[in-house]
Write a protein that holds these residues in place. Structure first.
Motif, PDB file in Angstrom:
ATOM      1  N   ARG A  43     -20.707 -38.674  21.689  1.00 57.88           N
ATOM      2  CA  ARG A  43     -19.595 -39.338  21.033  1.00 57.88           C
ATOM      3  C   ARG A  43     -20.116 -40.129  19.822  1.00 57.88           C
ATOM      4  O   ARG A  43     -20.953 -41.000  19.966  1.00 57.88           O
ATOM      5  CB  ARG A  43     -18.880 -40.295  22.004  1.00 57.88           C
ATOM      6  CG  ARG A  43     -18.150 -39.555  23.126  1.00 57.88           C
ATOM      7  CD  ARG A  43     -17.406 -40.513  24.037  1.00 57.88           C
ATOM      8  NE  ARG A  43     -16.705 -39.791  25.089  1.00 57.88           N
ATOM      9  CZ  ARG A  43     -16.003 -40.376  26.070  1.00 57.88           C
ATOM     10  NH1 ARG A  43     -15.924 -41.690  26.100  1.00 57.88           N
ATOM     11  NH2 ARG A  43     -15.404 -39.657  26.985  1.00 57.88           N
ATOM     12  N   GLN A  44     -19.572 -39.804  18.684  1.00 57.14           N
ATOM     13  CA  GLN A  44     -19.991 -40.474  17.442  1.00 57.14           C
ATOM     14  C   GLN A  44     -18.964 -41.476  16.952  1.00 57.14           C
ATOM     15  O   GLN A  44     -19.253 -42.247  16.049  1.00 57.14           O
ATOM     16  CB  GLN A  44     -20.239 -39.425  16.348  1.00 57.14           C
ATOM     17  CG  GLN A  44     -21.326 -38.424  16.737  1.00 57.14           C
ATOM     18  CD  GLN A  44     -21.532 -37.384  15.674  1.00 57.14           C
ATOM     19  OE1 GLN A  44     -20.825 -37.361  14.699  1.00 57.14           O
ATOM     20  NE2 GLN A  44     -22.495 -36.497  15.885  1.00 57.14           N
ATOM     21  N   GLU A  45     -17.734 -41.469  17.496  1.00 57.56           N
ATOM     22  CA  GLU A  45     -16.707 -42.432  17.117  1.00 57.56           C
ATOM     23  C   GLU A  45     -16.237 -43.177  18.356  1.00 57.56           C
ATOM     24  O   GLU A  45     -16.149 -42.612  19.454  1.00 57.56           O
ATOM     25  CB  GLU A  45     -15.525 -41.716  16.453  1.00 57.56           C
ATOM     26  CG  GLU A  45     -15.885 -41.023  15.136  1.00 57.56           C
ATOM     27  CD  GLU A  45     -14.684 -40.387  14.502  1.00 57.56           C
ATOM     28  OE1 GLU A  45     -13.601 -40.438  15.118  1.00 57.56           O
ATOM     29  OE2 GLU A  45     -14.830 -39.835  13.386  1.00 57.56           O
ATOM     30  N   LEU A  46     -15.887 -44.435  18.239  1.00 55.82           N
ATOM     31  CA  LEU A  46     -15.466 -45.292  19.362  1.00 55.82           C
ATOM     32  C   LEU A  46     -13.947 -45.282  19.474  1.00 55.82           C
ATOM     33  O   LEU A  46     -13.230 -45.252  18.470  1.00 55.82           O
ATOM     34  CB  LEU A  46     -15.973 -46.721  19.148  1.00 55.82           C
ATOM     35  CG  LEU A  46     -17.498 -46.878  19.029  1.00 55.82           C
ATOM     36  CD1 LEU A  46     -17.845 -48.341  18.849  1.00 55.82           C
ATOM     37  CD2 LEU A  46     -18.209 -46.310  20.247  1.00 55.82           C
ATOM     38  N   ASP A  47     -13.461 -45.340  20.728  1.00 55.73           N
ATOM     39  CA  ASP A  47     -12.021 -45.452  20.990  1.00 55.73           C
ATOM     40  C   ASP A  47     -11.672 -46.932  21.022  1.00 55.73           C
ATOM     41  O   ASP A  47     -11.988 -47.650  21.999  1.00 55.73           O
ATOM     42  CB  ASP A  47     -11.688 -44.775  22.326  1.00 55.73           C
ATOM     43  CG  ASP A  47     -10.187 -44.800  22.584  1.00 55.73           C
ATOM     44  OD1 ASP A  47      -9.446 -45.213  21.668  1.00 55.73           O
ATOM     45  OD2 ASP A  47      -9.788 -44.417  23.700  1.00 55.73           O
ATOM     46  N   LEU A  48     -11.063 -47.428  19.973  1.00 56.17           N
ATOM     47  CA  LEU A  48     -10.746 -48.861  19.834  1.00 56.17           C
ATOM     48  C   LEU A  48      -9.272 -49.133  20.056  1.00 56.17           C
ATOM     49  O   LEU A  48      -8.764 -50.194  19.652  1.00 56.17           O
ATOM     50  CB  LEU A  48     -11.149 -49.335  18.425  1.00 56.17           C
ATOM     51  CG  LEU A  48     -12.611 -49.098  18.020  1.00 56.17           C
ATOM     52  CD1 LEU A  48     -12.849 -49.602  16.607  1.00 56.17           C
ATOM     53  CD2 LEU A  48     -13.541 -49.800  18.989  1.00 56.17           C
ATOM     54  N   SER A  49      -8.573 -48.199  20.738  1.00 58.31           N
ATOM     55  CA  SER A  49      -7.125 -48.407  20.911  1.00 58.31           C
ATOM     56  C   SER A  49      -6.820 -49.576  21.842  1.00 58.31           C
ATOM     57  O   SER A  49      -5.771 -50.214  21.727  1.00 58.31           O
ATOM     58  CB  SER A  49      -6.489 -47.119  21.451  1.00 58.31           C
ATOM     59  OG  SER A  49      -7.086 -46.766  22.706  1.00 58.31           O
ATOM     60  N   GLY A  50      -7.748 -49.870  22.768  1.00 57.02           N
ATOM     61  CA  GLY A  50      -7.493 -50.971  23.696  1.00 57.02           C
ATOM     62  C   GLY A  50      -8.128 -52.263  23.285  1.00 57.02           C
ATOM     63  O   GLY A  50      -8.119 -53.241  24.054  1.00 57.02           O
ATOM     64  N   VAL A  51      -8.724 -52.339  22.110  1.00 56.46           N
ATOM     65  CA  VAL A  51      -9.397 -53.568  21.653  1.00 56.46           C
ATOM     66  C   VAL A  51      -8.390 -54.465  20.952  1.00 56.46           C
ATOM     67  O   VAL A  51      -7.556 -54.002  20.163  1.00 56.46           O
ATOM     68  CB  VAL A  51     -10.559 -53.222  20.701  1.00 56.46           C
ATOM     69  CG1 VAL A  51     -11.238 -54.491  20.224  1.00 56.46           C
ATOM     70  CG2 VAL A  51     -11.554 -52.306  21.404  1.00 56.46           C
TER      71      VAL A  51
ATOM     72  N   LEU B 186     -18.242 -49.717  22.838  1.00 55.30           N
ATOM     73  CA  LEU B 186     -19.563 -49.231  22.429  1.00 55.30           C
ATOM     74  C   LEU B 186     -20.447 -48.965  23.627  1.00 55.30           C
ATOM     75  O   LEU B 186     -21.197 -47.984  23.686  1.00 55.30           O
ATOM     76  CB  LEU B 186     -20.205 -50.248  21.484  1.00 55.30           C
ATOM     77  CG  LEU B 186     -21.554 -49.878  20.881  1.00 55.30           C
ATOM     78  CD1 LEU B 186     -21.387 -48.637  20.014  1.00 55.30           C
ATOM     79  CD2 LEU B 186     -22.111 -51.020  20.063  1.00 55.30           C
ATOM     80  N   SER B 187     -20.372 -49.813  24.670  1.00 60.52           N
ATOM     81  CA  SER B 187     -21.182 -49.627  25.876  1.00 60.52           C
ATOM     82  C   SER B 187     -20.772 -48.369  26.615  1.00 60.52           C
ATOM     83  O   SER B 187     -21.615 -47.601  27.103  1.00 60.52           O
ATOM     84  CB  SER B 187     -21.047 -50.865  26.769  1.00 60.52           C
ATOM     85  OG  SER B 187     -21.767 -50.705  27.976  1.00 60.52           O
ATOM     86  N   GLN B 188     -19.451 -48.098  26.705  1.00 60.77           N
ATOM     87  CA  GLN B 188     -18.980 -46.893  27.371  1.00 60.77           C
ATOM     88  C   GLN B 188     -19.485 -45.634  26.653  1.00 60.77           C
ATOM     89  O   GLN B 188     -19.937 -44.676  27.290  1.00 60.77           O
ATOM     90  CB  GLN B 188     -17.445 -46.898  27.425  1.00 60.77           C
ATOM     91  CG  GLN B 188     -16.862 -47.966  28.353  1.00 60.77           C
ATOM     92  CD  GLN B 188     -15.337 -48.016  28.284  1.00 60.77           C
ATOM     93  OE1 GLN B 188     -14.733 -47.246  27.528  1.00 60.77           O
ATOM     94  NE2 GLN B 188     -14.743 -48.914  29.059  1.00 60.77           N
TER      95      GLN B 188
END
Length: 529
Positions: free
Chosen positions: A204-212, A296-298
């Motif tokens: 995975r090169q991009e982070l899922d930030l929908s829940g941030v 990022l940790s996930q």
């Protein structure tokens, strides 16, 4: 009464001055020539410069150089010696004419140009098919020495067919011992495999930030909004309490005290708003940072799992490739041992052929050195004969170039240029001066005539016009003051003593009473004063 015209100065004689200048130029040139060409007296003789008029009457210099008796005697001896040497050279050149008309014939021993056949190569016991090209046999049995060596025929490795006989092969043929193998074929042991990374998934090169939690866009959102909603009623209550307190104290709205108190209240409210906004922004930033770190940790844990699966597959494939490589190396070692045996046999045969060739070369070199010694002796004898033949010519050249006459050195004569008399310029200046004097006389005559005419035409006014130019007056003495604020003077003018004013003073206070005549002098109308 008319005015006297000043007498012009006597005319200058420019033509005579030009003739005088020419004579002065001639005198200066003669003096310069005499100073720059002194008589010289040295240890070898002297040099004298004399001047005498020629046929046209012009001064002609004569330079005479005289040697002292010893120097003259030495010069005479040198001239006589030079003449004798020249005669000897002429006599020798005549004697050598017959000798040099014949071609040169040397009596030196001849140069050895052949070594014979005693070292012609014989068939080598080690001649083998496929060996390097052999030495050509010398044509006709001749082996030339220095200056005649044939590099092609004497080269130990020269290729091609020999002029006669069979070529001698000096090296073993590799085909006799077999050919070295090219190594085992790699495809006989299988091909090494590669790893298909795609079957393990992609990192995975991009982070899922929908829940941030999102950062505040402007004041009054998220955590900041909650703090501001609680603070606003409190501030409004304080503003109402302050207004009521001012009213109880009798301070009316619009007064300076009322405005100052409300300004202070507003500043305090702004400070509270600023603190609340800053606290809300800090809370929102911390929430956003915590959510980003969790995402990022996930992603890092997911990528780590992919890497471990890929590493296990890579290790398994590596062991397979190592087994294939080991089998290939064993086959390659066996082929290398076989090639080494073939090379050892070929080396032994090559060493035997080299020893035979060395013996052949030693005998050839000894015979070549003997021929070289004889050739050197012939060259030395030829050089001596050429030197003896050229010696008479060298003697003649030495005789012709010896004892050159040396004359004592004196300073060269230095002439001087005489500038021509500027006669034409003098005539031109003379004529110009005559025209200037004529113009001055005519101007004075016209001025006098005009003045007399004005006196005759207006006697009353002319009687009142008087020359009062200070340049025409002398022995000036002030005797009073005029009502116009200028002085009254006594002075000498035109040979008599008069009393009056100065034209330049009148010009400063009443310019209409002053006129300037054509001769340049100022007159004053005393009737206007």
């Amino acid at each position: 009464m008319g005015l006297k015209t000043p007498k012009p100065p006597a005319p200058t004689d420019f033509t005579g001055a030009a003739r005088d200048q020419g004579a002065a130029n001639l005198t200066a040139a003669q003096q310069t020539t005499a100073l720059t060409n002194p008589n010289q007296v040295g240890p070898y003789g002297s040099q004298n410069v004399t001047y005498a008029p020629d046929a046209q009457g012009n001064m002609q210099p004569t330079v005479t150089q005289t040697l002292n008796p010893d120097a003259q005697k030495a010069l005479t001896s040198q001239q006589k010696t030079q003449a004798n040497l020249a005669g000897m050279g002429e006599s020798l050149s005549g004697q050598l004419g017959g000798q040099y008309s014949q071609p040169f014939q040397s009596s030196a021993p001849g140069i050895q140009t052949s070594l014979g056949n005693q070292y012609s190569p014989q068939a080598s016991p080690m001649a083998m098919a496929g060996s390097p090209g052999g030495m050509d046999g010398p044509p006709g049995g001749a082996v030339r020495g220095p200056g005649g060596m044939d590099g092609g025929s004497m080269s130990p490795m020269a290729g091609g067919s020999p002029p006669r006989g069979q070529a001698i092969n000096y090296g073993p043929g590799g085909g006799e011992f077999g050919l070295a193998g090219g190594g085992p074929a790699g495809d006989a042991f299988g091909l090494a495999g590669s790893i298909d990374a795609e079957k393990y998934g992609l990192s995975r090169q991009e982070l899922d930030l929908s829940g941030v939690a999102k950062m505040p866009v402007n004041a009054g959102m998220t955590g900041q909004q909650a703090i501001m909603a609680r603070l606003q009623p409190q501030i409004q209550q304080q503003e109402a309490a302050t207004a009521q307190q001012l009213a109880n104290q009798g301070i009316t709205p619009g007064s300076e005290a009322y405005n100052n108190a409300m300004r202070t209240q507003s500043q305090q409210a702004n400070d509270l708003y600023s603190q609340a906004a800053l606290q809300g922004i800090n809370l929102d930033t911390a929430a956003n940072q915590q959510g980003f770190s969790q995402a990022l940790s996930q992603a890092g844990l997911y990528n780590q799992g992919l890497g471990e699966n890929f590493g296990r597959g890579f290790a398994s494939q590596g062991m397979t490739n190592a087994s294939i490589g080991q089998n290939f190396g064993q086959a390659q070692d066996a082929q290398r041992l076989q090639n080494a045996a073939i090379g050892q046999n070929f080396g032994q045969a090559q060493a035997s052929a080299a020893q035979n060739n060395q013996a052949q070369g030693q005998g050839f070199n000894q015979n070549l050195q003997t021929a070289q010694f004889g050739n050197d002796a012939s060259n030395q004898a030829l050089a001596r004969q050429l030197q003896l033949r050229q010696q008479p010519l060298n003697e003649i050249n030495s005789l012709m170039g010896a004892s050159q006459i040396q004359n004592p050195q004196f300073q060269g004569y230095t002439g001087a240029n005489v500038g021509a008399a500027p006669t034409m310029q003098g005539v031109q200046l003379q004529g110009q001066q005559a025209q200037d004097l004529y113009g001055q006389q005519m101007a004075a005559r016209n001025a006098n005539a005009a003045a007399l005419g004005q006196v005759a035409g207006a006697a009353g006014q002319a009687a009142m016009m008087k020359y009062s130019d200070v340049r025409l007056k002398s022995d000036i003495v002030k005797v009073g003051d005029h009502p116009l604020g200028i002085g009254i003077y006594e002075y000498d003018i035109f040979g008599r003593r008069e009393r009056g004013v100065m034209a330049h003073e009148v010009l400063a206070v009443k310019p209409e009473a002053v006129i300037q005549r054509s001769n340049g002098y100022l007159m004053v109308n005393y009737g206007a004063l």
